[in-house]
Structures are given as structure tokens and as C-alpha cells.
Design an enzyme around this catalytic site. Structure first.
Site, short mmCIF file in Angstrom:
data_model
loop_
_atom_site.label_atom_id
_atom_site.label_comp_id
_atom_site.label_asym_id
_atom_site.label_seq_id
_atom_site.Cartn_x
_atom_site.Cartn_y
_atom_site.Cartn_z
N HIS A 161 0.83 -1.20 0.00
CA HIS A 161 0.00 0.00 0.00
C HIS A 161 0.87 1.27 0.00
O HIS A 161 0.74 2.13 -0.87
CB HIS A 161 -0.92 -0.02 1.22
CG HIS A 161 -1.80 1.18 1.36
ND1 HIS A 161 -3.12 1.18 0.97
CD2 HIS A 161 -1.55 2.44 1.80
CE1 HIS A 161 -3.64 2.38 1.18
NE2 HIS A 161 -2.71 3.16 1.70
N GLU A 162 1.78 1.34 0.97
CA GLU A 162 2.61 2.55 1.08
C GLU A 162 3.55 2.68 -0.12
O GLU A 162 3.83 3.79 -0.57
CB GLU A 162 3.40 2.56 2.39
CG GLU A 162 2.54 2.54 3.66
CD GLU A 162 1.48 3.64 3.74
OE1 GLU A 162 1.70 4.74 3.18
OE2 GLU A 162 0.40 3.40 4.34
N HIS A 206 1.83 4.54 -2.79
CA HIS A 206 1.89 5.99 -2.57
C HIS A 206 3.26 6.53 -2.98
O HIS A 206 3.38 7.57 -3.62
CB HIS A 206 1.71 6.31 -1.08
CG HIS A 206 0.29 6.28 -0.59
ND1 HIS A 206 -0.70 7.05 -1.15
CD2 HIS A 206 -0.31 5.60 0.42
CE1 HIS A 206 -1.85 6.85 -0.48
NE2 HIS A 206 -1.64 5.96 0.46
N GLU A 266 -4.61 7.98 -2.95
CA GLU A 266 -5.08 6.72 -2.38
C GLU A 266 -5.37 5.70 -3.48
O GLU A 266 -5.23 4.50 -3.28
CB GLU A 266 -6.31 6.98 -1.51
CG GLU A 266 -6.68 5.86 -0.57
CD GLU A 266 -5.65 5.55 0.52
OE1 GLU A 266 -4.71 6.35 0.71
OE2 GLU A 266 -5.79 4.50 1.17
ZN ZN Z 1 -3.05 5.26 1.94
#
Ligand code: ZN
Length: 507
Positions: free
Chosen positions: A276-277, A280, A306
Site C-alpha cells: 500500500h505505502e 503511494h 489513495e
Molecule cells: Zn493510503
């Protein structure tokens, strides 16, 4: 030679960015390295520096430089009067328009207000942590009342047409309105509630305990770094560290920091949040360095940000193709318990759907309902439809209605998220928007790259990254979120692709 006004503006923005990066470094350090006793001193340092950043940003127009550039911009937009003023390139136009938009908002907030909000929300966060540890909402209540009052005041300063919530939402998702959000979320709710009922009544039983074991943290760290790297995170322009709540922060496209969290008995717990990170971070690393300091090196919105993390975490990172590549490596690194567990079973476990009380542990199918619940509550709270003291009661009733679950105590309900204690009202919806944008982008990506699944199975992420960079990352703030979605997918934002994606995956 005299410097052009646009060049002077860029220089000033550059200076503000250095201060902003310093502030971000202090915040990163607070989460990653700072000893507990440093909290109060850090809160006042951050509040002091926040006011300096605010003032420095307002000062870019001290001699009317920005106002003059905005006039040039307005003239260049009117085709009829193309006489006076500098010639502006398309990228200069983005810089001026976007800087003006932020400037207009920022200058409406008095310095004392900025300082008070920074200080109160920093302190409120430690009170919230205490209340959560003691499972006692009453401890936090007076602080939350102060925050809500300040946020209502902020909305007044910023001004709004229909609801104060619009003014707050604008900070995270520029251009989005409460009305549009309500419309999109209602569509989503109409699909999700019956869809979950169907899943709940299904007979398939999945035993998630089969992926538990003992995973030494150092080995987990190495595995997480390997995955982040493989999918495109440049570890020579970033770091992976450990923190209680995973997050991404950036000082420059060449220095992007991500964190994850570890559990000794569950290696997937850290892998999911690392992917997830990393999503980003790849976005931040792909922003054009040459425009650093300007809106051209800034992400479009929190929702679009996101979408990048969710696309990697869910659409790609929870797919069977992805694990066809990584599972043999996981088995080799951690033979216990994975040697005996089949890939297909592992895949089912990491995709298990089950209504739960905690948002951060929710699966793809139930996650958005957690967000809709928070959106509905925070909107009414900001509008003043009810008071802070009634929050736990309202929260628990909605959990019953949407998930059919009973909240045993506030720790599993109203006290679970940090956002409101930090004054982040209007932030939650961007998580759900991220899911919708991600599904819509991914649908397009699959159309544009027909051999996508085969590439992922081979651990080849080059084309995905190229697509994301050229369609989304490299543009910075050139387009608004709604323009970008339209440009990339040919359609307005809608929940159709997300619902189709869930149906395909979970039916
Ligand atoms: Zn996030």
C-alpha cells in the site's frame, strides 16, 4: 537581466517547499525515531514551524507578484484581449492557477487560528491515545469538542455555499462536493449492503489461522524490502522504516519515506501495508523533479493518491497472478507454515470477506462501508446536527445497521481512528474515493495492456509502472481529479467498476 515574474514566483515557492520538507521531516521523525518524552517539545516545535510555513506562503504575494500573475493568467484565458502581460506556457498556467487557489484559501485563515489548531490537535492526539488505551471516550470528549468547534470556525473562515463540510473536504479533495459524494456513496451503499448479506450467508468457510506462524522481524523486513523494490519503489530514493501506523511522506521525489508495521505471528500483516505505502511512494517518486516546489510536483488530491496505493495493494497485490510470482519466494523464506499451504488457499485467506468492527483490518468488500459510516457522521457533526457527547451512541447504531454487529466498547468503535483527534474532518471520504478511482483506472489499464496478468505472473511490473507514470504521475496537478479520471478512462467518476470488480472477485 531582470528576472521574469514567473521565475520569481517559482523561487519563492521553492523556499516554502524547503520549510515544508523540514516540517515533514520533524513529523516523520516523531513517528519513527522520537522517544516518548519528546512529545510535548515536538508539538510546540511543529506548531511554531507550521505558523512560519503559513506566513512564508502568504508572503509570496507581499508585493502583489502573485496577484499580477493571476491577472496575466486571466487575460491569457480570455482570447479577445491578448495584448499585455507575459506570455505564459501551459505549465506556468498550472503553477499560477493552483498556487492562487491554495493562496486564496490559506490567506483566509488568521495566523492565531493556524497556531491554535496545530497546538490543540497535536495535544488532542495524545489525549485520544490515552482515552483509547483506557477505553474511555469521556477523557477525550472535551478535546474533541474543542476540535469540532475549531473546524466549524475554519469552515466559516474559508466560506462555503451549501454546507460547511464542503469547505473542509476541499482541503483533501479539491473540486469534490458533499452533494456529489453523497450521490456516489449512496449508489455504493445500495450495492454493498445486499452484496455483503449474500457473502455472509455463503457456506464457504475459510480458516485464516493457516497463515499464522513465527516470523522473525529481520526476515520480514528483508522480504518487505524485496517486494517494495520489485514492484517499483526506488530504494535509492527512499527508505522503509517501522512505525505504529504505516504512512508515506516525501521531502522531494528523490527522498520518499515509507513505513510499515510488523506482527511476529503474521507476515502478511506487514506485506499488505508495505505494498500500500509503496504505491503511494511510487507516485511521489515519479512526480517531475524539475518542477520541485511547484504544483507540478504535487499529487492531484488525496483520493487520487489513495487510488495509487489501493491499486497496488488490492487490484494487483491481492491477485492470484501476483502471488503466482511471489508465493514460491514466500515459501522459500518461510517454509513454516507455507510449505504445506497451497497457493490457492493462501489466496483465499488473504481475500477473506467478513464484516468487522475495525476499519484498518477490513477487507476490500466491507472497507467502503466503514468510510460511508464515518462520512455520514462527520458531515452531520460539522453541520451541528448533533453534539459530540452523543457520538458513541450514533456510531454504534450505524454499525448495527450496516454490519449487523454490536460494538462491545468504544475502543472498537468511536475511539479507533486517529483522524478526528488531529482535526482531519473531510479526510475519510478520500479512502473510499481511492478505491473507486483505483477500480476505474485498473479497468482501463487492463484494456490498454491485454497481457497484464501474464506480466504480473512473471514479476514484470515495468509496463504497469510506465502506464501509471505517463497517465497519472508525471502530470502533477496539471488536471483536477475529475478531469484526470475523465481523461484517463473517458468517464466521470462512478462506482460501477468497483462494484463489477468485487462481483468478479467474490462471486
Ligand atoms: Zn493510503
Amino acid at each position: 537581466m531582470k528576472q521574469k515574474p514567473i521565475e520569481i514566483l517559482k523561487e519563492r515557492l521553492h523556499e516554502v517547499s524547503h520549510l515544508g520538507a523540514t516540517l515533514a521531516l520533524l513529523q516523520w521523525d516523531q513517528e519513527v525515531n522520537m522517544p516518548d518524552k519528546g512529545a510535548d517539545a515536538r508539538a510546540s516545535a511543529i506548531s511554531y514551524l507550521s505558523a512560519i510555513v503559513h506566513n512564508k506562503f502568504i508572503e509570496i504575494d507581499k508585493d502583489g507578484l502573485l496577484t499580477k500573475l493571476k491577472k496575466d493568467f486571466d487575460n491569457s484565458e480570455k482570447k479577445s484581449s491578448r495584448k499585455k502581460g507575459e506570455k505564459l506556457s501551459p505549465s506556468d498556467k498550472v503553477i499560477i492557477a493552483e498556487t492562487w487557489r491554495s493562496y486564496e484559501r490559506e490567506k483566509k485563515l488568521p495566523e492565531v487560528f493556524v497556531k491554535e489548531l496545530a497546538e490543540v490537535s497535536s495535544k488532542s492526539q495524545s489525549v485520544w491515545a490515552e482515552a483509547r488505551a483506557k477505553d474511555d471516550f469521556k477523557i477525550w470528549q472535551p478535546w474533541l469538542e474543542r476540535i469540532v468547534k475549531l473546524k466549524r470556525q475554519e469552515a466559516k473562515y474559508l466560506s462555503y455555499k451549501t454546507t460547511p463540510y464542503d469547505a473542509l473536504l476541499e482541503s483533501y479533495e479539491p473540486g469534490m462536493t458533499t452533494e456529489e459524494l453523497t450521490h456516489v456513496f449512496n449508489d455504493l451503499k445500495d450495492f454493498l449492503v445486499p452484496f455483503l448479506k449474500k457473502i455472509k450467508s455463503s457456506q464457504i468457510k475459510i480458516n485464516s489461522k493457516k497463515i499464522l506462524g513465527q516470523f522473525p522481524i529481520e526476515k520480514q523486513v528483508a522480504f518487505n524490502e524485496m517486494i517494495a523494490n520489485k514492484i517499483g519503489f526506488d530504494n535509492e530514493a527512499g527508505r522503509l522504516d517501522k512505525s505504529v501506523h504505516p504512512f508515506t511522506t516525501n521531502f522531494h521525489p528523490t527522498d520518499v519515506r515509507i513505513t510499515t508495521r510488523y506482527r511476529g505471528n503474521n507476515v502478511y500483516y506487514s506485506i499488505g501495508s508495505t505494498i500500500h505505502e509503496a504505491g503511494h511512494a511510487i507516485y511521489e517518486q515519479n512526480l517531475p523533479s524539475e518542477h520541485f516546489g511547484t504544483p507540478l510536483t504535487e499529487a492531484v488530491s488525496m483520493g487520487i493518491h489513495e487510488s495509487q496505493s489501493r491499486l497496488w495493494e488490492n487490484q494487483i497485490g491481492k491477485s492470484l497472478s501476483f502471488w503466482k510470482y511471489f508465493y514460491p519466494r514466500l515459501q522459500k523464506e518461510f517454509p513454516e507454515p507455507f510449505q504445506k499451504l497451497k497457493l490457492e488457499e493462501f489466496y483465499k485467506i488473504i481475500n477473506k470477506v467478513e464484516p468487522s468492527l475495525i476499519r484498518t483490518e477490513a477487507d476490500e468488500a466491507t472497507y467502503n462501508l466503514h468510510i460511508i459510516l464515518r462520512f455520514e457522521i462527520e458531515r452531520e457533526l460539522v453541520e451541528g446536527s448533533f453534539e459530540v457527547k452523543d457520538l458513541p451512541k450514533i456510531w454504534n447504531a450505524k454499525v448495527k445497521e450496516y454490519f449487523g454487529l454490536t460494538v462491545p466498547s468504544d475502543k472498537f468503535g468511536i475511539l479507533q481512528d486517529v483522524h478526528w483527534s488531529g482535526g482531519d474532518f473531510g479526510y475519510f471520504p478520500t479512502y473510499a474515493l481511492g478505491n473507486l478511482y483505483a477500480a476505474q483506472f485498473y479497468n482501463q489499464l487492463r484494456t490498454d495492456i491485454p497481457k497484464l496478468d501474464g506480466q504480473i505472473t512473471k514479476g514484470n511490473f515495468g509496463e504497469v509502472n510506465k502506464w501509471l507514470k505517463s497517465h497519472i504521475h508525471q502530470h502533477g496537478k496539471t488536471y483536477t481529479a475529475s478531469q484526470l479520471v475523465k481523461k484517463v478512462t473517458g468517464e466521470e467518476l462512478n462506482s460501477r467498476y468497483f462494484c463489477e470488480y468485487l462481483q468478479r472477485k467474490f462471486s
